[in-house]
Design an enzyme around this catalytic site. Structure first.
Site, PDB file in Angstrom:
ATOM      1  N   SER A  22      30.665  40.827  61.582  1.00  0.00           N
ATOM      2  CA  SER A  22      30.264  40.459  62.949  1.00  0.00           C
ATOM      3  C   SER A  22      30.100  41.700  63.810  1.00  0.00           C
ATOM      4  CB  SER A  22      31.298  39.514  63.572  1.00  0.00           C
ATOM      5  OG  SER A  22      32.591  40.076  63.471  1.00  0.00           O
ATOM      6  N   ASN A 109      42.942  36.469  64.672  1.00  0.00           N
ATOM      7  CA  ASN A 109      42.632  35.170  65.285  1.00  0.00           C
ATOM      8  C   ASN A 109      43.027  35.126  66.765  1.00  0.00           C
ATOM      9  OD1 ASN A 109      41.955  34.663  62.680  1.00  0.00           O
ATOM     10  ND2 ASN A 109      43.522  33.112  62.290  1.00  0.00           N
ATOM     11  N   HIS A 155       8.812  10.803  93.320  1.00  0.00           N
ATOM     12  CA  HIS A 155       7.906  10.355  92.246  1.00  0.00           C
ATOM     13  C   HIS A 155       6.633  11.191  92.229  1.00  0.00           C
ATOM     14  CE1 HIS A 155      10.400   6.656  92.159  1.00  0.00           C
ATOM     15  NE2 HIS A 155      10.395   6.827  93.466  1.00  0.00           N
ATOM     16  N   SER A 276      -4.674  37.320  82.746  1.00  0.00           N
ATOM     17  CA  SER A 276      -5.150  36.847  81.443  1.00  0.00           C
ATOM     18  C   SER A 276      -5.986  37.950  80.801  1.00  0.00           C
ATOM     19  CB  SER A 276      -5.992  35.587  81.634  1.00  0.00           C
ATOM     20  OG  SER A 276      -6.886  35.433  80.548  1.00  0.00           O
ATOM     21  N   LYS A 282      -7.726  35.100  86.453  1.00  0.00           N
ATOM     22  CA  LYS A 282      -6.443  34.411  86.358  1.00  0.00           C
ATOM     23  C   LYS A 282      -5.287  35.195  86.972  1.00  0.00           C
ATOM     24  CE  LYS A 282      -5.275  31.062  84.510  1.00  0.00           C
ATOM     25  NZ  LYS A 282      -5.168  30.596  83.122  1.00  0.00           N
ATOM     26  N   ASN A 284      -1.286  34.303  86.686  1.00  0.00           N
ATOM     27  CA  ASN A 284      -0.424  33.310  86.037  1.00  0.00           C
ATOM     28  C   ASN A 284       1.052  33.435  86.446  1.00  0.00           C
ATOM     29  OD1 ASN A 284      -2.606  32.269  84.587  1.00  0.00           O
ATOM     30  ND2 ASN A 284      -2.331  33.752  82.939  1.00  0.00           N
ATOM     31  N   GLU A 289       7.353  30.283  84.276  1.00  0.00           N
ATOM     32  CA  GLU A 289       7.266  29.523  83.018  1.00  0.00           C
ATOM     33  C   GLU A 289       8.368  29.951  82.053  1.00  0.00           C
ATOM     34  OE1 GLU A 289       2.577  28.678  82.475  1.00  0.00           O
ATOM     35  OE2 GLU A 289       3.132  30.751  82.723  1.00  0.00           O
TER      36      GLU A 289
END
Ligand code: ARG
Length: 455
Positions: A22, A109, A155, A276, A282, A284, A289
């Protein structure tokens, strides 16, 4: 050097060793491992296992190793299977045979559980600060955008006008709950596993309460099996990260929509948007996102850890080694993305006139019903009357504000010529002045409260 070579006559298979190791990720626990080992050395001295001279040697050796880590001079060996092995191996090189006493009554541990908790306790204030900075950005946005009204949606349909400041502060309060949860998380994490050995506890007279306060923990675990197996704090952190991720994702989704050509409520700054490679026009919202996608990744990390934990029958199982990767990734992701969100919010431009144009007079239908209520009409009757007005306007293909007062009076005699004032979005928001509402006065109070919360 192996920590467990005695009963083996053959070396671990190379591929197995790679899988077992690890070190690639738990190197990040180096500082905490040394901190824990120093406290443990003192506890051993307190229990009479090492004398004062030996203690001094151990502490000096550990301090030297700490320096090597700080200066990035620590050299790992091929045989170091994890950070605990690496530190102990190096200590033996520096301090000689006394290093062999350090692991008395301790197991990796309880050691790893302690190191990991120390790491999380170290990360919590940094995360808190990043969320707080984002909250400040929202407060500043709310202050700067105070006069702006935009359509409020339920909505995803136009519902009632709201102040943009109110909308920003909505996100502020989500983040405030995240910060409140972080306090609980710190409490839960600050319980000490060290001194519980592999699973059954220590057979040496270690003062675990003193050890806990030496390391800044609130108290030691009262059950050694629980101490070495508990990763609830890691799951709680991942839940915390997931929920924060969800909050950021909801904000991102709205801003993506609002920055589209169709809404055009906001314009992202060039510094926080991308282009783009094919379409020259464009602009973006990639960062939004990615923030939206990140919430999915965070939820995945939580689900992954819970799936690892659910099958573990007793105390420590090697499965638990997987816990750290998930937590490190979640913390790293948020450490990178929270400041991006702050920068993006601070630098975006609000298009007030587009928001204004989008405010359809039909959004004031509730205000018309409230108008009747103020004239003593029961709300149900008022709702019904305005509903009939909406139906008629739809038939005529006009807005509610375009329908003559006489037509409204035909629907309900309580409508009078002053009803036209209700079509003002400013008036609509002003009406909503009860605590928590969107009136300028209520939002100013809310802003003061937000500032107070930030301290
Ligand atoms: N590298 C291990 C982990 O991260 C340390 C504990 C190993 N304990 C053991 N009994 N093999 O969990």
């Amino acid at each position: 050097m192996k920590l467990w070579g005695g009963r083996f006559s053959e070396n671990l298979n190379t591929l197995a060793a790679r899988m077992n190791s690890s070190l690639g990720f738990d190197q990040r626990l180096a500082k905490m491992d040394i901190q824990g080992s120093k406290a443990w050395a003192k506890a051993l001295a307190g229990a009479g296992i090492v004398n004062e001279e030996e203690l001094a040697h151990l502490l000096q050796g550990l301090e030297k190793i700490n320096g090597e880590f700080e200066e990035s001079k620590f050299v790992y060996h091929e045989s170091d299977e994890d950070i605990h092995t690496a530190v102990e191996r190096r200590l033996k090189e520096i301090a000689g045979p006394v290093a062999g006493k350090l692991h008395t009554g301790r197991s990796r541990n309880d050691q790893v559980a302690t190191d990991f908790r120390l790491w999380v306790l170290d990360a919590i204030p940094r995360l808190d600060e990043l969320v707080k900075t984002l909250q400040w950005t929202l407060v500043e946005r709310a202050e700067g955008d105070i006069g702006t009204i935009l359509p409020g949606y339920t909505h995803m349909q136009q519902a009632q006008p709201v102040l943009l400041s109110h909308w920003w502060l909505w996100h502020f309060w989500m983040l405030q709950r995240d910060r409140d949860r972080l306090l609980d998380l710190a409490e839960e994490t600050a319980v000490l596993p060290l001194g519980c050995g592999a699973l059954a506890g220590s057979s040496f007279p270690i003062d675990r309460f003193a050890l806990a306060s030496e390391l800044g923990f609130r108290r030691p675990f009262p059950n050694s099996l629980d101490a070495v197996s508990d990763r609830d704090f890691a799951a709680a952190l991942l839940f915390w990260a997931s929920l924060l991720g969800v909050h950021l994702s909801r904000l991102s989704e709205a801003l993506i929509l609002y920055s589209s050509r169709e809404f055009a409520f906001i314009r992202l700054s060039d510094a926080f948007s991308t282009g783009s490679s094919l379409m020259p026009q464009k602009k973006n919202p990639d960062l939004l996102e990615l923030t939206r996608a990140q919430s999915g990744k965070l939820i995945g990390l939580l689900a992954g850890l819970l799936a690892v934990l659910k099958g573990l029958p007793s105390a420590y199982d090697k499965d638990l080694q997987e816990d750290k990767l998930a937590v490190f990734e979640a913390v790293d992701r948020l450490t990178d993305s929270l400041p991006v969100m702050s920068g993006l919010l601070a630098s975006l431009e609000v298009n007030q006139s587009r928001m204004r144009e989008a405010l359809d007079a039909n959004m004031m239908a509730t205000d018309l019903a409230d108008y009747l209520v103020r004239k003593g009409i029961p709300f149900r009757e008022a709702h019904e009357a305005v509903g009939r007005g909406v139906q008629k306007a739809e038939e005529l293909r006009i807005l509610l504000s375009e329908m003559p007062v006489e037509d409204w009076r035909e629907i309900h005699p309580a409508f009078e010529s002053d009803m036209v004032e209700e079509f003002s979005p400013e008036k609509s928001v002003e009406h909503r002045s009860a605590f928590g509402g969107t009136s300028p006065q209520a939002v100013l109070e809310q802003l003061a409260l937000a500032r107070q919360v930030l301290g």
